[in-house]
Design a protein around this motif. Sequence first.
Motif, PDB file in Angstrom:
ATOM      1  N   ASN A  17       0.834  -1.216   0.000  1.00 10.33           N
ATOM      2  CA  ASN A  17       0.000   0.000   0.000  1.00 10.33           C
ATOM      3  C   ASN A  17       0.865   1.260   0.000  1.00 10.33           C
ATOM      4  O   ASN A  17       0.595   2.223   0.734  1.00 10.33           O
ATOM      5  CB  ASN A  17      -0.951  -0.005   1.209  1.00 10.33           C
ATOM      6  CG  ASN A  17      -1.863  -1.220   1.208  1.00 10.33           C
ATOM      7  OD1 ASN A  17      -2.439  -1.565   0.177  1.00 10.33           O
ATOM      8  ND2 ASN A  17      -1.982  -1.875   2.359  1.00 10.33           N
ATOM      9  N   LEU A  18       1.894   1.259  -0.839  1.00  9.62           N
ATOM     10  CA  LEU A  18       2.819   2.394  -0.884  1.00  9.62           C
ATOM     11  C   LEU A  18       2.099   3.692  -1.233  1.00  9.62           C
ATOM     12  O   LEU A  18       2.462   4.762  -0.730  1.00  9.62           O
ATOM     13  CB  LEU A  18       3.937   2.132  -1.908  1.00  9.62           C
ATOM     14  CG  LEU A  18       4.773   0.865  -1.728  1.00  9.62           C
ATOM     15  CD1 LEU A  18       5.917   0.854  -2.741  1.00  9.62           C
ATOM     16  CD2 LEU A  18       5.297   0.733  -0.307  1.00  9.62           C
ATOM     17  N   GLU A  19       1.104   3.601  -2.082  1.00 12.03           N
ATOM     18  CA  GLU A  19       0.400   4.816  -2.515  1.00 12.03           C
ATOM     19  C   GLU A  19      -0.379   5.470  -1.378  1.00 12.03           C
ATOM     20  O   GLU A  19      -0.783   6.630  -1.481  1.00 12.03           O
ATOM     21  CB  GLU A  19      -0.536   4.496  -3.690  1.00 12.03           C
ATOM     22  CG  GLU A  19      -1.781   3.704  -3.333  1.00 12.03           C
ATOM     23  CD  GLU A  19      -1.546   2.196  -3.206  1.00 12.03           C
ATOM     24  OE1 GLU A  19      -2.543   1.453  -3.090  1.00 12.03           O
ATOM     25  OE2 GLU A  19      -0.374   1.770  -3.229  1.00 12.03           O
ATOM     26  N   GLN A  20      -0.563   4.737  -0.286  1.00 13.67           N
ATOM     27  CA  GLN A  20      -1.283   5.296   0.859  1.00 13.67           C
ATOM     28  C   GLN A  20      -0.349   5.930   1.888  1.00 13.67           C
ATOM     29  O   GLN A  20      -0.803   6.559   2.851  1.00 13.67           O
ATOM     30  CB  GLN A  20      -2.125   4.202   1.525  1.00 13.67           C
ATOM     31  CG  GLN A  20      -3.223   3.647   0.616  1.00 13.67           C
ATOM     32  CD  GLN A  20      -3.995   2.505   1.253  1.00 13.67           C
ATOM     33  OE1 GLN A  20      -4.009   2.359   2.473  1.00 13.67           O
ATOM     34  NE2 GLN A  20      -4.639   1.689   0.421  1.00 13.67           N
ATOM     35  N   MET A  21       0.966   5.772   1.707  1.00 13.57           N
ATOM     36  CA  MET A  21       1.940   6.357   2.634  1.00 13.57           C
ATOM     37  C   MET A  21       2.173   7.825   2.305  1.00 13.57           C
ATOM     38  O   MET A  21       2.176   8.218   1.141  1.00 13.57           O
ATOM     39  CB  MET A  21       3.273   5.611   2.544  1.00 13.57           C
ATOM     40  CG  MET A  21       3.223   4.163   2.985  1.00 13.57           C
ATOM     41  SD  MET A  21       4.870   3.393   2.838  1.00 13.57           S
ATOM     42  CE  MET A  21       4.465   1.673   3.225  1.00 13.57           C
ATOM     43  N   ILE A  23       4.707  11.265   2.343  1.00 12.20           N
ATOM     44  CA  ILE A  23       6.085  11.420   1.880  1.00 12.20           C
ATOM     45  C   ILE A  23       7.087  11.053   2.967  1.00 12.20           C
ATOM     46  O   ILE A  23       8.072  10.340   2.719  1.00 12.20           O
ATOM     47  CB  ILE A  23       6.317  12.870   1.386  1.00 12.20           C
ATOM     48  CG1 ILE A  23       5.557  13.100   0.081  1.00 12.20           C
ATOM     49  CG2 ILE A  23       7.809  13.152   1.192  1.00 12.20           C
ATOM     50  CD1 ILE A  23       5.610  14.530  -0.418  1.00 12.20           C
ATOM     51  N   LYS A  24       6.854  11.507   4.191  1.00 14.12           N
ATOM     52  CA  LYS A  24       7.779  11.218   5.288  1.00 14.12           C
ATOM     53  C   LYS A  24       7.933   9.717   5.511  1.00 14.12           C
ATOM     54  O   LYS A  24       9.054   9.204   5.681  1.00 14.12           O
ATOM     55  CB  LYS A  24       7.285  11.901   6.575  1.00 14.12           C
ATOM     56  CG  LYS A  24       8.205  11.679   7.764  1.00 14.12           C
ATOM     57  CD  LYS A  24       7.687  12.416   8.987  1.00 14.12           C
ATOM     58  CE  LYS A  24       8.616  12.193  10.178  1.00 14.12           C
ATOM     59  NZ  LYS A  24       8.136  12.935  11.389  1.00 14.12           N
ATOM     60  N   THR A  25       6.827   9.013   5.478  1.00 14.55           N
ATOM     61  CA  THR A  25       6.867   7.564   5.695  1.00 14.55           C
ATOM     62  C   THR A  25       7.571   6.851   4.552  1.00 14.55           C
ATOM     63  O   THR A  25       8.370   5.929   4.768  1.00 14.55           O
ATOM     64  CB  THR A  25       5.438   7.017   5.861  1.00 14.55           C
ATOM     65  OG1 THR A  25       4.798   7.700   6.942  1.00 14.55           O
ATOM     66  CG2 THR A  25       5.461   5.527   6.150  1.00 14.55           C
ATOM     67  N   LEU A  26       7.286   7.268   3.326  1.00 16.45           N
ATOM     68  CA  LEU A  26       7.962   6.671   2.172  1.00 16.45           C
ATOM     69  C   LEU A  26       9.471   6.837   2.274  1.00 16.45           C
ATOM     70  O   LEU A  26      10.242   5.881   2.095  1.00 16.45           O
ATOM     71  CB  LEU A  26       7.447   7.307   0.879  1.00 16.45           C
ATOM     72  CG  LEU A  26       6.047   6.907   0.427  1.00 16.45           C
ATOM     73  CD1 LEU A  26       5.550   7.855  -0.661  1.00 16.45           C
ATOM     74  CD2 LEU A  26       6.029   5.463  -0.075  1.00 16.45           C
ATOM     75  N   LEU A  27       9.907   8.053   2.562  1.00 14.53           N
ATOM     76  CA  LEU A  27      11.342   8.325   2.657  1.00 14.53           C
ATOM     77  C   LEU A  27      11.991   7.538   3.791  1.00 14.53           C
ATOM     78  O   LEU A  27      13.094   6.994   3.635  1.00 14.53           O
ATOM     79  CB  LEU A  27      11.580   9.824   2.848  1.00 14.53           C
ATOM     80  CG  LEU A  27      11.136  10.726   1.691  1.00 14.53           C
ATOM     81  CD1 LEU A  27      11.328  12.187   2.059  1.00 14.53           C
ATOM     82  CD2 LEU A  27      11.888  10.386   0.417  1.00 14.53           C
ATOM     83  N   LYS A  28      11.321   7.472   4.924  1.00 14.52           N
ATOM     84  CA  LYS A  28      11.844   6.731   6.073  1.00 14.52           C
ATOM     85  C   LYS A  28      11.994   5.250   5.732  1.00 14.52           C
ATOM     86  O   LYS A  28      13.017   4.625   6.055  1.00 14.52           O
ATOM     87  CB  LYS A  28      10.893   6.900   7.263  1.00 14.52           C
ATOM     88  CG  LYS A  28      11.322   6.126   8.501  1.00 14.52           C
ATOM     89  CD  LYS A  28      10.308   6.282   9.620  1.00 14.52           C
ATOM     90  CE  LYS A  28      10.697   5.430  10.831  1.00 14.52           C
ATOM     91  NZ  LYS A  28       9.669   5.528  11.920  1.00 14.52           N
ATOM     92  N   ASN A  29      11.019   4.683   5.048  1.00 17.38           N
ATOM     93  CA  ASN A  29      11.066   3.258   4.717  1.00 17.38           C
ATOM     94  C   ASN A  29      12.114   2.962   3.642  1.00 17.38           C
ATOM     95  O   ASN A  29      12.795   1.930   3.697  1.00 17.38           O
ATOM     96  CB  ASN A  29       9.685   2.779   4.273  1.00 17.38           C
ATOM     97  CG  ASN A  29       8.694   2.729   5.421  1.00 17.38           C
ATOM     98  OD1 ASN A  29       9.079   2.631   6.590  1.00 17.38           O
ATOM     99  ND2 ASN A  29       7.414   2.801   5.102  1.00 17.38           N
ATOM    100  N   ILE A  30      12.247   3.847   2.660  1.00 10.71           N
ATOM    101  CA  ILE A  30      13.290   3.659   1.652  1.00 10.71           C
ATOM    102  C   ILE A  30      14.662   3.699   2.313  1.00 10.71           C
ATOM    103  O   ILE A  30      15.535   2.863   2.049  1.00 10.71           O
ATOM    104  CB  ILE A  30      13.193   4.730   0.547  1.00 10.71           C
ATOM    105  CG1 ILE A  30      11.928   4.520  -0.290  1.00 10.71           C
ATOM    106  CG2 ILE A  30      14.427   4.699  -0.357  1.00 10.71           C
ATOM    107  CD1 ILE A  30      11.627   5.657  -1.256  1.00 10.71           C
TER     108      ILE A  30
END
Length: 273
Positions: A17-21, A23-30
């Motif tokens: 569910n990447l599209e539901q994250m 920006i901060k969460t996406l960057l942190k997980n990457i």
Amino acid sequence: MSEEFIKTTEQASLYDNLEQMDIKTLLKNINQEDQKVALAVNKQLPQIENLTHRIVKQLENGGRLFYIGAGTSGRLGILDASECPPTFGVSSELVIGIIAGGDQAIRNAVENAEDHELQGWDDLKDYKISSKDIVVGIAASGTTPYVVKALEKCNQENIPTGCITCNKNSPLAKVANLPIQVIVGPEFVTGSSRMKAGTAQKMVLNMLTTTTMIQLGKVKGNQMVDMQLSNQKLIERGTKMIQEATGFSYKESQIALKKYGNVREAIKNINHD
């Protein structure tokens, strides 16, 4: 019995569910995934050392280092090769990057280029490759026909081979004399091997050429004394290097650099003028 070949680079992401994250969460997980890359490279240090030893030996004996790959892997090889002349002052013919589909593939994908089994060897032959040289195949999957078949042919012609791949027990690792297998696991975006796999490949390439060039005497202390003075920033850096090494003023160092055109030569000769 040999271990089963599993394409971990193609396995489903650990995240969904990447599209539901946001920006901060996406960057942190990457970033969290990227932190795994250096640890994976660390596990391959003995293999990286073995390949580096062979590269140094081949280059000391008048050979060249070739990288061959497709897509992102091919582009990374070309990037590393292209940075050796300005960084270490070596010939552009010492480290050579080859990509499936030719130079146009550096910027744009060339359809089915990586699937041409014979083209990789043909591309190497254009450089009159010989057993004095060494060829490193780069493929995240370790299955790219263009690369695998090229290394198979190199082996038949007694040309030493290495590889950088991100799947264990891949066809590429089995054909390479000196394989490096950096197992980074599934990508953040499933199958997007330009991410962790690409980062791992870039790290290994940095290690191979930097260590090789240091061994070949292209670095003094910790500085790039043979770098090409291709812009004002590098001229200023070179001037300061001479200044630090000799105790001369900035102006005197600048004059010496202009006279000799090379940091190493300036340092060597400045006290004899």
